[in-house]
Design a protein around this motif. Structure first.
Motif, PDB file in Angstrom:
ATOM      1  N   UNK A 198       1.163   8.738   1.407  1.00  0.00           N
ATOM      2  CA  UNK A 198       0.946  10.261   1.998  1.00  0.00           C
ATOM      3  C   UNK A 198      -0.189  10.160   3.366  1.00  0.00           C
ATOM      4  N   UNK A 199      -1.218   9.003   3.324  1.00  0.00           N
ATOM      5  CA  UNK A 199      -1.958   9.211   4.339  1.00  0.00           C
ATOM      6  C   UNK A 199      -1.593   8.185   5.365  1.00  0.00           C
ATOM      7  N   UNK A 200      -1.637   8.317   6.757  1.00  0.00           N
ATOM      8  CA  UNK A 200      -1.614   7.381   7.781  1.00  0.00           C
ATOM      9  C   UNK A 200      -2.626   6.724   8.033  1.00  0.00           C
ATOM     10  N   UNK A 201      -3.823   7.218   7.981  1.00  0.00           N
ATOM     11  CA  UNK A 201      -5.091   6.983   8.471  1.00  0.00           C
ATOM     12  C   UNK A 201      -6.090   6.655   7.371  1.00  0.00           C
ATOM     13  N   UNK A 202      -7.101   5.517   7.352  1.00  0.00           N
ATOM     14  CA  UNK A 202      -7.838   5.628   6.229  1.00  0.00           C
ATOM     15  C   UNK A 202      -8.638   6.576   5.950  1.00  0.00           C
ATOM     16  N   UNK A 203      -9.205   7.239   6.960  1.00  0.00           N
ATOM     17  CA  UNK A 203      -9.964   8.429   6.761  1.00  0.00           C
ATOM     18  C   UNK A 203      -9.484   9.496   6.133  1.00  0.00           C
ATOM     19  N   UNK A 208      -6.640  13.153   0.689  1.00  0.00           N
ATOM     20  CA  UNK A 208      -5.402  13.111   0.047  1.00  0.00           C
ATOM     21  C   UNK A 208      -5.762  13.140  -1.397  1.00  0.00           C
ATOM     22  N   UNK A 209      -6.442  12.353  -1.818  1.00  0.00           N
ATOM     23  CA  UNK A 209      -7.179  12.098  -3.220  1.00  0.00           C
ATOM     24  C   UNK A 209      -7.578  13.236  -3.833  1.00  0.00           C
TER      25      UNK A 209
END
Length: 243
Positions: A198-203, A208-209
């Motif tokens: 779902x998330x493109x960027x680590x930040x 999302x969690x």
């Protein structure tokens, strides 16, 4: 009296080849626990050195006594004892297949990568990928999420189950190091897999969690592209769907 009899009869027990080989490549395996005498015998049997004594006497003359590292080595036919010993004593000469498993690959994509990099038939790898064989929950239907992404080195002839076991053990070890209890492993890996899709960027991972935890807490369907697509397309590895 074997050596003396051989000498009288004109049989050389210390016959040695010269040079680094005749160009015929031979995959020579040093097995775990083999002694210098075992290695000497195997070298003679495969036509790599001329005689047992030529290699073993040279080995005994080494100070300190060398250590052999198990694995496969690319030797040649008709090598001098010294040339063969030089190759076997250098761990850098071990023949291995390097396999890079990238993050985000599905289990099926990892099997394909293993097959391509090691030459092991894909169907053999797939047949070995039985979750219950790796001390994982019996109700698992695939190893998705349990194959740790990293670079692995495998000796020629490594069994598919051994390759898969290395990846599973690496994942279990990583979970243990982070304090994930065995009963929580599947839940943590499932949520982590969704976050990764779902998330493109680590930040964005934390956001999302939190969304996932909030929806689970109230019994709400996740309704995410990644989970919907996994239900539709299974292991194709994409979050996009026109369904």
């Amino acid at each position: 009296y074997g050596d003396r009899i051989a000498e009288e009869l004109g049989w050389s027990t210390t016959e040695d080849f010269t040079g680094s080989g005749n160009g015929e490549e031979i995959d020579f395996v040093v097995a775990e626990g083999e002694l210098g005498s075992d290695i000497a015998n195997n070298l003679v049997e495969q036509g790599i050195v001329a005689s047992y004594d030529a290699f073993y006497d040279l080995l005994l003359a080494q100070d300190p006594q060398p250590t052999f590292f198990p694995g496969s080595y690319a030797l040649q036919g008709e090598m001098s004892a010294q040339a063969a010993l030089d190759v076997l004593l250098d761990p850098a000469n071990r023949v291995t297949a390097s396999v890079l498993i990238r993050e985000g690959l599905t289990a099926e994509q990892i099997y394909e990568q293993l097959a391509a990099d090691t030459g092991v038939p894909l169907e053999d790898i797939q047949a070995a990928a039985v979750p219950s064989d790796f001390s994982l929950p019996a109700d698992l239907t695939s190893l998705d999420g349990y194959l740790f992404p990293a670079t692995y080195s495998f000796d020629p002839g490594t069994e598919p189950a051994t390759m898969i076991s290395a990846m599973v053990n690496r994942m279990v070890s990583a979970l243990d190091q982070r304090g994930v209890a065995p009963e929580d492993r599947h839940r943590v890996l499932t949520i982590a897999s969704i976050i990764e899709r779902e998330a493109r960027l680590p930040e964005d991972f934390g956001r999302v969690a939190r969304v996932i935890e909030n929806r689970l807490a109230v019994g709400m369907p996740l309704q995410m592209d990644s989970t919907a697509q996994f239900g539709v397309a299974g292991d194709e590895g994409s979050v996009w769907s026109s369904e």
